[in-house]
Write an enzyme that holds these catalytic residues in place. Structure first.
Site, PDB file in Angstrom:
ATOM      1  N   LYS A   2       0.847  -1.177   0.000  1.00  0.00           N
ATOM      2  CA  LYS A   2       0.000   0.000   0.000  1.00  0.00           C
ATOM      3  C   LYS A   2       0.893   1.240   0.000  1.00  0.00           C
ATOM      4  O   LYS A   2       1.777   1.388   0.851  1.00  0.00           O
ATOM      5  CB  LYS A   2      -0.919   0.011   1.225  1.00  0.00           C
ATOM      6  CG  LYS A   2      -1.954  -1.106   1.235  1.00  0.00           C
ATOM      7  CD  LYS A   2      -3.009  -0.891   0.169  1.00  0.00           C
ATOM      8  CE  LYS A   2      -4.156  -1.881   0.296  1.00  0.00           C
ATOM      9  NZ  LYS A   2      -5.208  -1.647  -0.708  1.00  0.00           N
TER      10      LYS A   2
ATOM     11  N   LYS B 151     -13.263  -6.827  -8.091  1.00  0.00           N
ATOM     12  CA  LYS B 151     -13.663  -7.183  -6.731  1.00  0.00           C
ATOM     13  C   LYS B 151     -15.168  -7.371  -6.749  1.00  0.00           C
ATOM     14  O   LYS B 151     -15.898  -6.510  -7.249  1.00  0.00           O
ATOM     15  CB  LYS B 151     -13.276  -6.082  -5.733  1.00  0.00           C
ATOM     16  CG  LYS B 151     -11.785  -5.881  -5.571  1.00  0.00           C
ATOM     17  CD  LYS B 151     -11.483  -4.728  -4.631  1.00  0.00           C
ATOM     18  CE  LYS B 151      -9.988  -4.496  -4.497  1.00  0.00           C
ATOM     19  NZ  LYS B 151      -9.694  -3.274  -3.697  1.00  0.00           N
TER      20      LYS B 151
END
Length: 347
Positions: free
Chosen positions: A177, A273
């Protein structure tokens, strides 16, 4: 917190159980699952996740689906629960296939539709006596896959330490991240901590003010093989003319199949997703159409238990990158969940 309570074994009461006709029984509930430590991205820190669980029954079989609210859309588990509850009276006169078709238009893409769509898929598979992968049209049973393990945002030393621990646990693919500031230092530190792993990164829309081509080249030199969502949604044209040495993938910019044409102009691939797409039905459509557009495929997840990962695992069978580590970021998973061994995810 509004919720319906038990009889499926997951804290759900199926409305209408005991009726003699074959109409659907549908229910939903919110469950809270603690996160192991903290899950940190540029938008904030999570110490728990609230998931929405939907159940659908034909009176004999029970299908289950799980979803996590898309927070950057303003969703919450409770608002998604309300969306499902508002549809129950509409759906219960239908058979399972009619109901699954109906929810594609009655609900927008998002967590509510995902949970309900997946519950209806699960019910249809159980009622037909088939594994879900067969019903979904896969040619062969799903095989184990290498999954990324997410390294939360932190200072370089912390991320280096976390990467070393993940590599020692057998994870050969790490997802970092990033935040748009100090990203090269973070990636360099992770590479030192885990010199032999594959690396992918999620820029989380943070590179709009950067020289994207130079940043991508610098990370490629550190062994990064893919960069996810470098620019904010709506500013995708910043990628026009960019010559990146590694693929750039759309995440927030690709919510459903409606976004594929735009993504094909500016990106090399997409991250599917199920919570964004609104279920297995749309995710399978996205995978087919992404291939037609020549887009590479990643399948990811939100924080979730293995119940949410089951349908995503089917879509991931054709993906170049798999990021289905949601359950191992929790303190515990559901019983009989996925196995994570040697960096691989399997049933």
């Amino acid at each position: 917190m509004a919720e319906r309570r038990p009889s499926t074994g997951l804290g759900l009461r199926l409305n209408g159980v005991g009726a003699c006709h074959l109409s659907l029984r549908i229910s939903a509930a919110v469950e809270r699952w603690p996160v192991a430590g903290q899950f940190i991205i540029s938008r904030g820190t999570k110490t728990y996740v609230d998931v929405l669980v939907a159940a659908a029954s034909d009176g004999t079989h029970v299908g289950l689906g799980e979803a996590t609210a898309i927070y950057y859309h303003g969703e919450s588990a409770e608002s998604c629960l309300t969306q499902i509850e508002d549809l129950i009276d509409t759906l219960v006169p239908m058979d399972v296939r009619e109901a699954r078709d109906a929810v594609q238009t009655l609900l927008p893409p998002g967590a509510a539709r995902n949970a309900l769509d997946c519950a209806l898929w699960d019910l249809e598979a159980k009622a037909a006596g088939k594994p879900l992968w067969q019903l979904a049209g896969l040619a062969t049973a799903p095989k184990p896959l290498q999954t990324a393990f997410t390294i939360s945002l932190g200072d370089p030393a912390a991320m280096e330490n976390d990467a070393a621990k993940a590599a020692a646990r057998g994870f050969g693919l790490l997802k970092l991240k990033l935040t748009g500031e100090g990203d090269r230092e973070r990636v360099d530190a992770v590479r030192k901590g885990a010199p032999d792993v594959r690396l992918i990164v999620d820029a989380n829309e943070s590179w709009a003010a950067l020289d994207i081509e130079a940043e991508a080249s610098a990370l490629a030199a550190l062994g990064v093989e893919m960069i996810e969502q470098p620019v904010p949604v709506g500013q995708d044209a910043l990628l026009d003319g960019i010559k990146s040495p590694v693929p750039l993938l759309a995440d927030e910019s690709c919510q459903s199949s409606a976004d594929l044409e735009l993504c094909a102009r500016y990106y090399d691939g997409i991250n599917i997703k199920l919570d964004k797409a609104g279920g297995l039905t749309e995710a399978l459509k996205m995978a087919r159409e992404a291939e037609e557009h020549g887009l590479k495929l990643m399948v990811g997840c939100m924080l979730s238990t293995s119940l949410a990962i089951h349908p995503a695992f089917l879509v991931a069978q054709g993906a170049a990158w798999v990021d289905l580590d949601g359950p191992i970021l929790l303190v515990k998973d559901r019983e009989d969940g996925f196995r994570f061994e040697g960096g691989m995810i399997s049933r």
